[in-house]
Design a protein around this motif. Structure first.
Motif, PDB file in Angstrom:
ATOM      1  N   ASP A   1       0.953  -1.091   0.026  1.00  0.00           N
ATOM      2  CA  ASP A   1       0.004   0.165   0.068  1.00  0.00           C
ATOM      3  C   ASP A   1       0.949   1.333   0.002  1.00  0.00           C
ATOM      4  N   LEU A   2       2.004   1.177   0.930  1.00  0.00           N
ATOM      5  CA  LEU A   2       2.866   2.237   0.826  1.00  0.00           C
ATOM      6  C   LEU A   2       3.611   2.663  -0.540  1.00  0.00           C
ATOM      7  N   VAL A   3       3.950   1.501  -1.135  1.00  0.00           N
ATOM      8  CA  VAL A   3       4.412   1.609  -2.445  1.00  0.00           C
ATOM      9  C   VAL A   3       3.542   2.135  -3.388  1.00  0.00           C
ATOM     10  N   ALA A   4       2.241   1.844  -3.300  1.00  0.00           N
ATOM     11  CA  ALA A   4       1.161   2.325  -4.378  1.00  0.00           C
ATOM     12  C   ALA A   4       0.887   3.709  -4.150  1.00  0.00           C
ATOM     13  N   GLN A   5       1.267   4.298  -2.756  1.00  0.00           N
ATOM     14  CA  GLN A   5       0.801   5.432  -2.166  1.00  0.00           C
ATOM     15  C   GLN A   5       2.143   6.502  -2.741  1.00  0.00           C
ATOM     16  N   ARG A   6       3.262   5.810  -3.159  1.00  0.00           N
ATOM     17  CA  ARG A   6       4.611   6.518  -3.410  1.00  0.00           C
ATOM     18  C   ARG A   6       5.119   6.996  -2.266  1.00  0.00           C
ATOM     19  N   SER A   7       4.936   6.449  -0.881  1.00  0.00           N
ATOM     20  CA  SER A   7       5.726   6.776   0.173  1.00  0.00           C
ATOM     21  C   SER A   7       6.641   5.695   0.505  1.00  0.00           C
ATOM     22  N   PHE A   8       6.859   4.749  -0.164  1.00  0.00           N
ATOM     23  CA  PHE A   8       7.980   3.823   0.073  1.00  0.00           C
ATOM     24  C   PHE A   8       8.297   3.226  -1.295  1.00  0.00           C
ATOM     25  N   ARG A   9       9.889   3.375  -1.477  1.00  0.00           N
ATOM     26  CA  ARG A   9      10.268   2.972  -3.004  1.00  0.00           C
ATOM     27  C   ARG A   9      10.028   1.385  -3.140  1.00  0.00           C
ATOM     28  N   GLN A  10       9.615   1.383  -4.444  1.00  0.00           N
ATOM     29  CA  GLN A  10       9.182  -0.143  -4.759  1.00  0.00           C
ATOM     30  C   GLN A  10      10.590  -0.718  -5.034  1.00  0.00           C
ATOM     31  N   ASP A  11      11.608  -0.122  -5.484  1.00  0.00           N
ATOM     32  CA  ASP A  11      12.870  -0.862  -5.790  1.00  0.00           C
ATOM     33  C   ASP A  11      13.566  -1.494  -4.438  1.00  0.00           C
ATOM     34  N   LEU A  12      13.221  -0.609  -3.264  1.00  0.00           N
ATOM     35  CA  LEU A  12      13.537  -0.966  -2.009  1.00  0.00           C
ATOM     36  C   LEU A  12      12.885  -1.875  -1.478  1.00  0.00           C
ATOM     37  N   TYR A  13      11.703  -1.859  -1.610  1.00  0.00           N
ATOM     38  CA  TYR A  13      10.661  -2.968  -1.401  1.00  0.00           C
ATOM     39  C   TYR A  13      11.235  -4.455  -1.615  1.00  0.00           C
ATOM     40  N   TYR A  14      11.266  -4.563  -2.953  1.00  0.00           N
ATOM     41  CA  TYR A  14      11.876  -5.605  -3.529  1.00  0.00           C
ATOM     42  C   TYR A  14      13.323  -6.184  -2.750  1.00  0.00           C
ATOM     43  N   ARG A  15      14.113  -5.187  -2.712  1.00  0.00           N
ATOM     44  CA  ARG A  15      15.229  -5.597  -2.103  1.00  0.00           C
ATOM     45  C   ARG A  15      15.132  -6.084  -0.879  1.00  0.00           C
ATOM     46  N   LEU A  16      14.494  -5.506  -0.189  1.00  0.00           N
ATOM     47  CA  LEU A  16      14.001  -5.994   1.328  1.00  0.00           C
ATOM     48  C   LEU A  16      13.274  -7.281   1.343  1.00  0.00           C
ATOM     49  N   ASN A  17      12.430  -7.619   0.333  1.00  0.00           N
ATOM     50  CA  ASN A  17      11.502  -8.451   0.395  1.00  0.00           C
ATOM     51  C   ASN A  17      12.018  -9.903  -0.201  1.00  0.00           C
ATOM     52  N   THR A  18      13.520 -10.264   0.016  1.00  0.00           N
ATOM     53  CA  THR A  18      13.995 -11.354  -0.569  1.00  0.00           C
ATOM     54  C   THR A  18      13.263 -12.540   0.058  1.00  0.00           C
ATOM     55  N   LEU A  19      13.201 -12.542   1.321  1.00  0.00           N
ATOM     56  CA  LEU A  19      12.662 -13.761   2.231  1.00  0.00           C
ATOM     57  C   LEU A  19      11.401 -12.825   2.968  1.00  0.00           C
ATOM     58  N   ARG A  20      10.261 -13.331   3.093  1.00  0.00           N
ATOM     59  CA  ARG A  20       9.372 -12.663   3.752  1.00  0.00           C
ATOM     60  C   ARG A  20       8.648 -13.835   4.873  1.00  0.00           C
ATOM     61  N   LEU A  21       8.573 -12.959   6.118  1.00  0.00           N
ATOM     62  CA  LEU A  21       8.360 -13.927   7.187  1.00  0.00           C
ATOM     63  C   LEU A  21       7.066 -13.053   7.911  1.00  0.00           C
ATOM     64  N   GLN A  22       5.924 -13.742   7.694  1.00  0.00           N
ATOM     65  CA  GLN A  22       4.408 -13.218   8.378  1.00  0.00           C
ATOM     66  C   GLN A  22       4.244 -13.743   9.634  1.00  0.00           C
ATOM     67  N   LEU A  23       4.188 -12.685  10.634  1.00  0.00           N
ATOM     68  CA  LEU A  23       3.909 -13.512  12.028  1.00  0.00           C
ATOM     69  C   LEU A  23       2.429 -13.401  12.261  1.00  0.00           C
ATOM     70  N   PRO A  24       2.064 -14.505  12.985  1.00  0.00           N
ATOM     71  CA  PRO A  24       0.585 -14.452  13.285  1.00  0.00           C
ATOM     72  C   PRO A  24       0.117 -13.521  14.449  1.00  0.00           C
ATOM     73  N   ALA A  25      -1.000 -13.060  14.275  1.00  0.00           N
ATOM     74  CA  ALA A  25      -1.632 -12.284  15.316  1.00  0.00           C
ATOM     75  C   ALA A  25      -1.901 -13.244  16.641  1.00  0.00           C
TER      76      ALA A  25
END
Length: 659
Positions: A478-502
């Motif tokens: 959502d932040l990428v879509a709002q242009r408040s977070f860089r898309q290229d940085l997102y994909y650089r950080l999102n190499t491995l994704r870990l979603q923690l349960p509530a």
């Protein structure tokens, strides 16, 4: 002690009166002291040891004795010579019992002289069946071992003699002493030897020796007349020349008195003394002759050495701050959603790739980050964490990348390295990455691509080897879509994704988590009259019905409030449950719960406000929480909002929302 303290007669002479077990442990330590003392090792126990020691003393071959346990007691009673006792500390005994517990659950401990009543309190902590005996002679020690063997004890802790007797009886013997205690015994012996030589030299000969000391030393006789003073002490006292021997100490200075030491005959070590506008560390030591105090010696050490040691410790503590404390074993829970997250995190730990951890606030993102680091090949290297939302943009840039001297107003003199440099070869944890300003996102992306950083105000790049683990509670897409977070940085950080349960998505973990957290809270407040299990059982399933918008952090806060409430009561029977509900609105309970558990009603639980059935979705659940809190607080929206930890605007939004 140094050899140049005794130029005429060489190194101090120590006689180590030992027995086989402690001698074997002491051999490496004796080797450490070869350049500081001449050490003779004499094996023997009880009367044999006393005869051997007396023989060497009569020949003038020893300045001080070192021994432990029964031997030390006999030497002290039978010799008019300094004897340094290898003290058996409580920590030594605890370590020995821990080693013994690893071998057997039933352990015996045999001590010289008397048993240790304090150990009874440790038995439950170590979960060990402990039997204690005391001995005074070799025969009584042998009888103790036989009794322990008859009792079915397999492991025995004690002195060197006890260990040998236990092994001869077919039992496992563990020596209670540690190398640290033995080393301290030799240090004490060196100090005793130094004082003994001061006494033996007397007057002019004593002054000749003392002039070689860098430490300031002064000695007086029983009448507190100066019998020795070295140049270092003269400089401290501001004396242009040494006072005449026999001059009263009070005539030289009114800031120093050794009269209490002469009267009590007891040594004082590590006393802070203010003298001539400076702080000194003072050792006051009585001089003994044939068991009688005939004088006293004062030694002063520059307190600046203590400050240097303190600074060194602070530096070590700062280094310890860059360490990860949590491991995967620290995680509590067995729900499928948590186990899946842990399994993924373990796989990620084995790789060098960047990880993006997502999840609501309070789900344990940093705990997972530390666990990943500690399970990775970088576990022995630094773990550096920073909250990107906690700093203004200019300060965050300096924290991450460092700065050169003069880079900006207020920049540290000499510059400062940033967290990327501090985390070199280790892991950098960027928490709340979604709040990082766009300008810094550009710099971060460049560092991740080039593996180099440039300090503020610098014109050269510094290579860094850092694994980045980022975390956020926000939806970065959502932040990428709002242009408040860089898309290229997102994909650089999102190499491995870990979603923690509530927490609400793994409700089966709530009882174990609550029990663990409440135990910690009760222990911190020293509440012993109420076990965590009893309280949680009495609360029924109220914990299960709550929505936990704050997740584990909210549960931890609740446990702290429960513990604080219980701390003001003598027992759980005196708890005002209606008052507890006011402090802990998460525990709203239904009348059916109270009817099912009458013991709660008898304790005031009947006053608890009923809650609705478990909500079907998040919005409905929040509305029910808001309405229940409003009723619990007499219709006061401000108090209800505060109890839920939200603003009044959010509270009214929760009340209105029905979709």
């Amino acid at each position: 002690m140094r050899a140049d303290l005794y130029p005429a007669t060489g190194l101090p002479r120590l006689c180590f009166v030992s027995y086989r077990q402690i001698r074997q442990m002491a051999l490496p330590i004796i080797a450490e002291y070869r350049d500081r003392a001449d050490i003779e090792v004499v094996d023997g126990s009880f009367d044999v040891a006393l005869d051997l020691a007396r023989e060497r003393l009569e020949r003038g071959q020893v300045d001080a004795f070192v021994s432990a346990g029964s031997n030390a007691s006999l030497l002290r009673r039978g010799l008019s010579a300094p004897v340094a006792t290898i003290q058996l500390s409580g920590f030594d005994i605890l370590q020995a019992l821990i080693r013994a517990r690893e071998k057997a659950s039933r352990v015996g401990i045999v001590m010289y002289g008397q048993t240790l009543p304090e150990l009874e309190a440790v038995k439950s902590l170590l979960n060990v069946d402990l039997r204690q005996y005391a001995y005074h002679t070799p025969d009584s020690a042998r009888a103790c071992i036989q009794q322990l063997r008859a009792d079915g004890i397999e492991v025995v802790v004690g002195s060197s003699l006890v260990v040998e007797l236990a092994e001869n009886a077919g039992l496992v013997g563990l020596l209670a002493y540690s190398r640290a205690s033995i080393r301290q015994g030799f240090e004490d012996a060196l100090e005793l030897a130094r004082v003994a030589r001061l006494e033996a030299g007397r007057y002019e000969q004593l002054n000749t020796v003392l002039r070689t000391l860098q430490d300031a030393v002064l000695a007086v006789n029983q009448s507190e007349q100066i019998i020795a003073i070295n140049p270092a002490m003269q400089r401290i006292l501001g004396l242009s020349q040494a006072p005449r021997l026999g001059t009263p100490l009070s005539a030289v200075t009114s800031d120093i008195s050794l009269q209490p030491t002469l009267e009590r005959g007891q040594a004082e070590h590590g006393v802070v003394l203010r003298l001539k506008g400076r702080d000194w560390i003072a050792n006051r030591t009585p001089i003994q002759e044939h068991g009688r105090t005939t004088g006293a010696a004062l030694t002063l050490y520059d307190a600046s050495t203590i400050h240097e040691a303190d600074n060194s410790l602070r530096i070590q503590h700062r280094r310890a701050d860059h360490a990860a404390r949590y491991h995967f074993e620290s995680l509590r829970g067995s729900s499928p959603t948590l186990l899946r997250a842990v399994a993924s995190a373990r796989r990620y730990a084995a790789t060098p790739l960047n990880v993006l951890i997502t999840g609501e606030s309070g789900t344990g993102k940093e705990l997972f980050a530390q666990a990943i680091h500690n399970a990775s090949p970088r576990a022995t290297r630094p773990f550096v964490a920073i909250n990107c939302a906690a700093f203004p943009e200019t300060l965050l840039e300096s924290e991450l990348f460092g700065h050169e001297e003069g880079a900006f107003t207020g920049a540290r003199r000499g510059g400062r390295r940033g967290l990327f440099e501090a985390a070199h070869t280790g892991t950098l944890f960027l928490d709340e990455i979604g709040d990082m300003p766009l300008t810094l996102q550009t710099r971060l992306l460049r560092v991740l691509q080039e593996r180099r950083i440039t300090r503020l105000g610098a014109n050269h790049a510094i290579p860094v080897d850092v694994r980045v683990i980022a975390a956020t509670h926000q939806d970065l897409t959502d932040l990428v879509a709002q242009r408040s977070f860089r898309q290229d940085l997102y994909y650089r950080l999102n190499t491995l994704r870990l979603q923690l349960p509530a927490l609400r998505d793994r409700r089966e973990d709530i009882p174990a988590l609550a029990q663990h957290l409440l135990r910690q809270s009760l222990a911190r407040l020293d509440v012993t009259h109420t076990p965590a299990e009893a309280l949680l059982h009495r609360l029924g399933d109220a914990l299960q019905r709550h929505g936990w918008p704050g997740n584990v952090r909210e549960l931890e806060n609740l446990c702290d409030r429960l513990a604080a409430h219980l701390a003001s009561h003598r027992s759980m029977d005196t708890v005002d449950w209606s008052e507890l509900q006011s402090e802990c609105p998460e525990l709203l309970m239904a009348p059916s719960d109270l009817a099912a558990q009458p013991e709660r009603a008898s304790s005031g639980a009947a006053a608890l406000t009923p809650t609705l059935s478990p909500p079907a979705d998040k919005h409905q659940r929040r509305r029910e929480q808001a309405l229940a809190a409003l009723e619990a607080h007499g219709g006061h929206p401000g108090a209800a909002a505060a109890a839920l930890g939200v603003s009044r605007a959010t509270f009214w939004r929760w009340c209105r929302r029905q979709d």
